[in-house]
Design a protein around this motif. Structure first.
Motif, mmCIF file in Angstrom:
data_model
loop_
_atom_site.group_PDB
_atom_site.id
_atom_site.type_symbol
_atom_site.label_atom_id
_atom_site.label_comp_id
_atom_site.label_asym_id
_atom_site.label_seq_id
_atom_site.Cartn_x
_atom_site.Cartn_y
_atom_site.Cartn_z
ATOM 1 N N LEU A 252 -9.528 38.130 12.956
ATOM 2 C CA LEU A 252 -8.291 39.109 11.514
ATOM 3 C C LEU A 252 -8.427 40.750 11.774
ATOM 4 O O LEU A 252 -6.765 41.417 11.927
ATOM 5 N N ILE A 253 -9.286 41.747 11.924
ATOM 6 C CA ILE A 253 -9.533 43.313 12.372
ATOM 7 C C ILE A 253 -8.326 43.328 13.791
ATOM 8 O O ILE A 253 -7.608 43.834 13.741
ATOM 9 N N GLU A 254 -8.626 42.151 14.605
ATOM 10 C CA GLU A 254 -7.621 42.005 16.200
ATOM 11 C C GLU A 254 -6.995 42.006 15.677
ATOM 12 O O GLU A 254 -5.608 42.597 16.735
ATOM 13 N N GLY A 255 -5.999 40.874 15.006
ATOM 14 C CA GLY A 255 -4.401 40.506 14.266
ATOM 15 C C GLY A 255 -4.295 42.148 13.946
ATOM 16 O O GLY A 255 -2.910 42.233 13.766
ATOM 17 N N ILE A 256 -4.687 42.507 12.646
ATOM 18 C CA ILE A 256 -4.542 44.175 11.855
ATOM 19 C C ILE A 256 -3.343 45.115 12.984
ATOM 20 O O ILE A 256 -3.033 45.630 13.474
ATOM 21 N N MET A 257 -4.250 44.685 14.041
ATOM 22 C CA MET A 257 -4.368 45.875 14.914
ATOM 23 C C MET A 257 -3.535 45.977 16.186
ATOM 24 O O MET A 257 -2.696 46.405 16.483
ATOM 25 N N ILE A 258 -2.804 44.509 16.563
ATOM 26 C CA ILE A 258 -1.634 43.611 16.567
ATOM 27 C C ILE A 258 -1.144 44.663 16.218
ATOM 28 O O ILE A 258 0.956 45.044 16.662
ATOM 29 N N ALA A 259 -0.932 43.590 14.965
ATOM 30 C CA ALA A 259 0.717 43.716 13.722
ATOM 31 C C ALA A 259 0.664 45.343 13.553
ATOM 32 O O ALA A 259 2.157 45.676 13.724
ATOM 33 N N GLY A 260 -0.081 45.959 13.400
ATOM 34 C CA GLY A 260 0.067 47.052 13.513
ATOM 35 C C GLY A 260 -0.078 48.516 14.657
ATOM 36 O O GLY A 260 1.418 48.129 14.745
ATOM 37 N N TYR A 261 -0.090 48.047 16.127
ATOM 38 C CA TYR A 261 0.547 48.283 17.090
ATOM 39 C C TYR A 261 2.518 48.398 17.178
ATOM 40 O O TYR A 261 3.615 48.495 17.175
ATOM 41 N N ALA A 262 2.272 46.635 17.069
ATOM 42 C CA ALA A 262 3.242 46.221 16.609
ATOM 43 C C ALA A 262 5.043 47.355 16.295
ATOM 44 O O ALA A 262 6.217 47.265 16.161
ATOM 45 N N MET A 263 4.072 47.268 14.894
ATOM 46 C CA MET A 263 5.624 47.932 14.025
ATOM 47 C C MET A 263 4.655 49.300 13.738
ATOM 48 O O MET A 263 5.849 50.368 12.818
ATOM 49 N N GLY A 264 4.418 50.227 14.384
ATOM 50 C CA GLY A 264 3.808 51.530 14.452
ATOM 51 C C GLY A 264 3.279 51.640 12.887
ATOM 52 O O GLY A 264 3.620 52.913 12.421
ATOM 53 N N ILE A 265 2.059 51.007 12.883
ATOM 54 C CA ILE A 265 1.844 51.728 11.441
ATOM 55 C C ILE A 265 -0.202 51.604 11.666
ATOM 56 O O ILE A 265 -0.856 51.526 12.364
ATOM 57 N N ALA A 266 -0.583 52.999 10.770
ATOM 58 C CA ALA A 266 -1.225 53.422 11.057
ATOM 59 C C ALA A 266 -2.267 53.011 10.162
ATOM 60 O O ALA A 266 -3.646 53.733 10.307
ATOM 61 N N LYS A 267 -2.329 52.640 9.530
ATOM 62 C CA LYS A 267 -3.050 52.765 8.252
ATOM 63 C C LYS A 267 -2.522 50.910 7.650
ATOM 64 O O LYS A 267 -1.574 50.698 7.150
#
Lengths: 443, 159
Positions: free
Chosen positions: A102-117
């Motif tokens: 789940l954490i790794e998925g959050i990192m990938i999703a966050g990277y894709a959308m430019g999200i820092a939090k």
């Protein structure tokens, strides 16, 4: 580690330990993702055909593409782990057995959308699972895979912080806009859409809300490839899905299977059939808000959204509830209506009042005090809730009531008093001044 | 008893506030802290939370009353929660509820006079695969039976 159909819950012992997760190729998919541009990452998720696992089945890649580009304002990711739909108990398996995916998925999703939090919103009842997820997030910080240190660990200029947020007991918080109000520290009333969260979400900033299982699936897509993922399961609703089977089966469980698996295979082969060899009267395919199927309808039913839609129901959260031939359908419907009455946030009149009325009429039916016209009244009340509320709780309350009446009208009729009465509207005509007053004026 | 967080707890609250872009968002974790400390959220506790959070009492009360898990009255030291939602109902959840109310002699959302036990009929807790389920305080007991419930209650009454 990823062999279909075990993509979200791989068969690896002690995978919740970050060292085990990393030894099995964990956090490698993020490295793959950051070698792509953010558009390529979103495109990969689009090509995989992944649809949201929280109930609405919205295409995940498409949802991500709605987020505005650029970093002129903060953007947020909210992970929906409220898991409050009765019959759903799948996300907690991820918190317990595979939190790092789940954490790794959050990192990938966050990277894709430019999200820092990112915020992981977990229902308050899951005390132990909140702790497990907090522990996993802390481990990830300690290892330097999230937070500022991830820049040195993985290279690149991207970093994300993750906060675990514990709810406090409200079904409505699983609704995305209500979840945002809850996170912001307000009463969790759903917000009107538009504006959609991608434009104006948490604290007025662009926000994406994804279900836990959806995000936990993302690393598996990068591991096996979008096309390979898209080839699993049903064409219109690809991949694997966590089915949670409860009620009258010998082995209730959460099991990951390709979408489109036959319902009878799930019930009889994976869950050992019905206790006592009884026959099935009804099943609810995806959590208590989804319209039910009759036992005689389930042969050949495939468990994916497109197949179920043709039958007038939905996959929802894939929480399958099985009811045997001795189940009292009126009682089940009453219990479901009582739940929605309890959980209605009270913001919209049709839902606040209607859910209470439905419960009252069903209570009359259950106690043999209703007449046959009450069934029509019940159906009418449900129809007047559906589609007339800010959020989907109104529909969630109306669908099972309407569905059970449509599929099991005989059971409702059998509970009515023998005398007949029919709804008759506008049978009298009178001028206002001749009408009797409502309040007695005799002194 | 004067209601106030310790200096250490106040530092924890500051840390919680710093996790969010707006400190108001820390209200739920702070209410959890308050409930753990004082057992339930009395008016005095909610006023203190409002002071600490720099939020009006009305807002704190509004949030606290929205969520079922924040107690607005004193509950027992062992808070027994029995699920009777569909999956648990199909597998005997209501029998467990009847049993526990009879045994303890109190109704739903009531506490025993000695403050040891309270009962709550809860909505789905997300343990449908282990139906019927009960929870005592924060611990889930799945595939619960009347015998196990009796054993848990007996053990709790001497603890």
């Amino acid at each position: 580690m990823y062999t279909a159909p075990h993509l979200v819950l791989p068969k690896v012992d002690n995978l919740r330990d970050i060292n085990v997760y990393m030894a099995n190729g964990g956090y490698e998919q993020y490295k793959k993702a950051i070698r792509m541009t953010s558009d390529e990452v979103i495109d990969t998720v689009k090509r995989s055909g992944l649809r949201g696992r929280g109930g609405a089945c919205f295409p995940t890649g498409l949802k991500w593409s709605f987020m505005p580009k650029g970093n002129d304002k903060p953007k947020y990711l909210a992970i929906n782990g409220d898991e409050s739909e009765p019959g759903s108990f799948k996300d907690r398996q991820i918190f317990e057995y595979n939190p790092h995916q789940l954490i790794e998925g959050i990192m990938i999703a966050g990277y894709a959308m430019g999200i820092a939090k990112a915020f992981i919103y977990i229902r308050g009842e899951y005390h132990a699972w909140v702790s497990m997820m907090e522990k996993a997030v802390q481990e990830a910080y300690d290892k330097g895979v999230i937070g500022e240190r991830m820049k040195t660990t993985f290279g690149g200029d991207y970093a994300i912080d993750i906060v675990v947020h514990k709810g406090a007991g409200a079904y409505i918080c699983g609704e995305e806009t209500s979840l945002m109000n809850s996170l912001e520290g307000d009463r969790a009333y759903p917000r009107f859409k538009p504006p959609f969260p991608a434009n104006k979400g948490l604290w007025g900033m662009p926000t994406t809300i994804n279900n836990v299982e959806t995000i936990a699936t993302v690393p598996a897509i990068f591991a096996i490839g979008a096309e390979a993922y898209a080839s699993i399961g049903a064409p219109g609703h690809t991949g694997t899905i966590l089915f949670g089977i409860s009620g009258h089966v010998n082995k209730p469980q959460v099991i990951e299977l390709p979408t489109g698996t036959p319902l009878t295979e799930i019930i009889y082969d994976h869950c050992g059939g019905v206790p006592g060899g009884k026959r099935i009267k009804a099943i609810i395919p995806g959590g208590s808000s989804m319209p039910p199927l009759r036992g005689d309808e389930i042969d050949g039913v495939l468990m994916d959204e497109e197949s179920l839609k043709k039958l007038g129901t939905h996959i929802g959260t894939a929480g399958i509830m099985v009811m045997d031939e001795d189940t009292d359908i009126v009682k089940v419907t009453l219990r479901i209506a009582r739940f929605y009455h309890h959980e209605s946030c009270g913001q919209c009149t049709p839902c606040r009042e209607g859910c209470g009325w439905m419960e009252k009429v069903l209570h009359r039916l259950d106690h043999g005090e209703a007449t046959s016209s009450d069934i029509d009244l019940l159906y009418n009340v449900a129809s007047n809730i559906e589609g007339n509320t800010i959020c989907a709780l109104g529909d969630a309350a109306a669908w099972p009531v309407k569905g059970f009446i449509e599929k099991f009208r005989d059971e409702f009729e059998a509970r009515c008093k023998p005398e007949r009465s029919f709804i008759s509207l506008n049978v009298v005509h009178g001028r206002r001044n001749t009408a009797s007053t409502l309040v007695s004026t005799t002194v | 008893m004067s209601i106030s967080f310790t200096a250490e707890e106040l530092r924890k609250i500051d840390e919680l506030k710093s996790r969010y872009p707006d400190s108001k968002a820390a209200i739920m974790p702070v209410l959890w802290m308050a409930q753990h400390k004082w057992g339930w959220l009395s008016e005095d506790v909610m006023r203190h939370v409002g002071d600490v959070m720099n939020l009006p009492y009305a807002h704190v009360k509004g949030v606290a009353t929205f969520y079922t898990m924040y107690f607005k009255k004193p509950m027992g030291r062992h808070h027994v929660q029995v699920c009777t939602n569909v999956s648990c109902m199909l597998r005997g959840g209501e029998k467990l509820l009847d049993h526990v109310t009879q045994r303890l002699g109190i109704g739903n959302n009531e506490a025993t006079a000695d403050g040891l036990f309270s009962i709550e009929e809860v909505e789905c807790m997300g343990a449908c695969g282990g139906a019927p389920m009960i929870a005592i305080n924060e611990t889930f007991y799945e595939n619960a039976t009347i015998e196990e419930l009796d054993r848990l209650l007996s053990a709790a009454s001497v603890s």
